[in-house]
Design an enzyme around this catalytic site. Structure first.
Site, PDB file in Angstrom:
ATOM      1  N   TYR A  77      -7.100  -1.286   8.985  1.00 43.52           N
ATOM      2  CA  TYR A  77      -6.493  -1.418   7.675  1.00 43.52           C
ATOM      3  C   TYR A  77      -5.312  -2.382   7.699  1.00 43.52           C
ATOM      4  CZ  TYR A  77      -5.010  -0.023   3.029  1.00 43.52           C
ATOM      5  OH  TYR A  77      -4.677  -0.027   1.718  1.00 43.52           O
ATOM      6  N   GLU A 111      -4.707 -10.801   4.626  1.00 43.21           N
ATOM      7  CA  GLU A 111      -4.625 -11.155   3.210  1.00 43.21           C
ATOM      8  C   GLU A 111      -3.245 -11.689   2.853  1.00 43.21           C
ATOM      9  OE1 GLU A 111      -5.944  -7.929   0.713  1.00 43.21           O
ATOM     10  OE2 GLU A 111      -7.612  -7.455   2.036  1.00 43.21           O
TER      11      GLU A 111
END
Lengths: 309, 221
Positions: free
Chosen positions: B147, B154
């Site tokens: 995660y 990103e």
């Protein structure tokens, strides 16, 4: 037993947990009394209490009479805490005062909004002054209607609504006002013609909206919560009732279309669109409840736009 | 004993250092199977939770409430994740050419790819229903690793795009114009980056919350 007073026994259960909250005997007719009797948590003031016959059902009203409810002499009710409540009037006043004040801050170009050289200057476009007058008029009208015209069915709504509603109204007001009063604002392409048409539309719809509010108010005697079918009155602005269930929303849409045309500002168009969507949802709901409640409801009417929506 | 609510995008991914020494092919396959099963089980858990609540209460009333919160939570989270991925692909990576050669792109693409392999394999193998404790542990552990990996990729990519966006005024509208509207894509991207803090910390709680939701509905597999 014909002249004997009917007493009820009432037990109140929590709608979620089914736990017995209280038991009352020797209860007389009206539900109202129950609301004022102590339930376990004293912060559950009456406006927060939802009492129903079925845990998932609708709330009973203050005016409901025990004798007329489908209960035996021992009545079981379900209690649901509606959460902290706030009065409708308070919410309306707060959510409408915001835009009024905020728009003016931008109109007067208060410091820290635009570049310092523009502080406290005024726009050279007369449409900008006109827009300020219209916007201010609109919200003052709403405030006065809240205080003197509207008769509310419910006293209160959940407290969190005030944050939600104020964010919406205040946020959009700031967003629109920023562009309309911007030093680089561009007036409408078609100039005076466009502005004049927009103003006529705006004023027409403001009067219309007000007429509907008055007509609705007159349907309901003071202090009552009765609901009747609204019909056209002598005022021509109410003749739209022939075609539409919620002409107050129709006129409101018209007002904002007028304002959009007047300012030729995309954020205003966006605000109009969002408002239109929300009002359509409300109008459809209202239309549906009219149909449910009144067998003889005029079939020609649409919720918000004649024949279309 | 799985903890999945549904095939959400930020599910734990398979490519993490293995505990056992096996050939990569067999390993990858093994993990794929495990995660597929876990994904299936996630949906089953919610379904079973509903059934058990029905049996316990004897009626349909309140069933929804027993799984309402976790369901809403993960559903919304899943939707936001999907939207954010579409945004990152088109509005950032595709639109700003200079960013396409950045390592950060490889980072989040890897994270996403593994997720999607797992998710679609899951749907393919959804009839499997065998859940040893190892799987629950493995899935939770991988999630912890992958995660942040995806989020870092990103964020770095958006950050890399910033100077180019500012220089070229990409997707931006300035005043004056006849619609009296403006939009600064550069500021918008910065706001997006800031929004990662609340959004991703909620997403980070995805699996732990699922686990506690499962515990509450009393599902014992």
């Amino acid at each position: 037993m014909s002249t004997a007073v009917v007493f009820f026994e009432v037990e109140i259960l929590d709608a979620k947990t089914k736990e017995k909250l209280c038991f009352l005997d020797k209860v007389r007719n009206k539900l109202q009394r129950i609301l004022y009797l102590p339930v376990p948590d004293p912060q559950w003031y009456p406006a927060r209490q939802s009492i129903r016959l079925d845990p998932k059902g609708k709330s009973l009203k203050d005016e409901d009479v025990l004798q007329h409810l489908p209960v035996g002499t021992t009545a079981t009710f379900y209690f649901r805490d509606l959460g902290a409540q706030i009065s409708w009037v308070t919410v309306f006043l707060t959510e409408y005062t915001g835009p009024l004040v905020i728009y003016l801050l931008f109109y007067f170009r208060v410091p820290f909004i635009y570049a310092p050289k523009y502080d406290f200057t005024t726009s050279k476009h007369w449409v900008v002054h006109l827009a300020c007058m219209c916007h201010s008029f609109h919200y003052m009208k709403r405030l006065l209607e809240t205080l003197f015209v509207h008769r509310f069915s419910h006293g209160t709504m959940p407290l969190r609504n005030i944050f939600k509603n104020c964010t919406y109204y205040w946020g959009f007001a700031a967003w629109m006002a920023y562009y309309i009063n911007h030093p680089l604002y561009t007036p409408p392409i078609y100039g005076e013609q466009q502005i004049r048409l927009a103003l006529i539309l705006f004023l027409f719809c403001q009067i219309g909206n007000f007429s509907i509010h008055i007509a609705l108010r007159n349907l309901r005697p003071p202090g009552s919560k009765t609901r009747k079918i609204p019909y056209p009155t002598k005022n021509p602005f109410t003749w739209i009732f022939l075609l539409v269930s919620c002409p107050n929303y129709t006129y409101e849409l018209g007002s904002w279309l007028g304002f959009t045309l007047m300012t030729q500002c995309l954020p205003v168009a966006f605000f109009t669109l969002v408002g239109f969507i929300q009002m359509t949802v409300w109008a459809k709901g209202k239309h549906r409840s009219y149909l449910k409640e009144f067998r003889d409801y005029p079939p020609l009417r649409s919720p918000i736009i004649p024949f279309i929506l | 004993m799985s903890a999945a609510a549904q095939g959400t995008s930020k599910a734990a991914h398979g490519d993490v250092a293995p505990k056992k020494k096996k050939g990569p092919g067999a390993l990858a396959t093994a993990y794929l199977v495990i995660y597929n099963v876990v994904m299936t089980a996630g949906w089953l858990v919610i379904a079973v939770g509903l059934v058990r609540a029905y049996v316990a209460r004897g009626s349909y009333h309140g069933l929804y409430y027993s799984i309402e919160k976790p369901l809403k939570f993960f559903q919304t989270g899943a939707l936001l994740e999907v939207l954010s991925r579409v945004f990152l692909t088109w509005a950032v990576t595709h639109s700003v050419r200079e960013v396409q050669s950045e390592d950060s792109v490889l980072l989040f693409v890897t994270a996403w790819t593994v997720t999607e392999i797992i998710r679609y394999s899951f749907y393919t193998f959804s009839l499997l229903n065998h859940l040893p404790y190892l799987i629950k542990w493995a899935r939770y552990t991988f999630f912890i690793l992958l995660y942040p990996m995806g989020v870092t990729g990103e964020l770095l990519t958006i950050y890399a795009a910033l100077p180019y966006v500012q220089k070229t005024g990409l997707y931006s509208v300035t005043l004056p114009n006849k619609y009296n509207f403006s939009f600064d894509y550069y500021t918008f991207l910065i706001l997006i980056m800031i929004s990662y803090i609340p959004r991703k910390s909620i997403g980070r709680l995805h699996f732990p919350l699922q686990k506690s939701a499962i515990r509450k509905t009393g599902y014992t597999g």
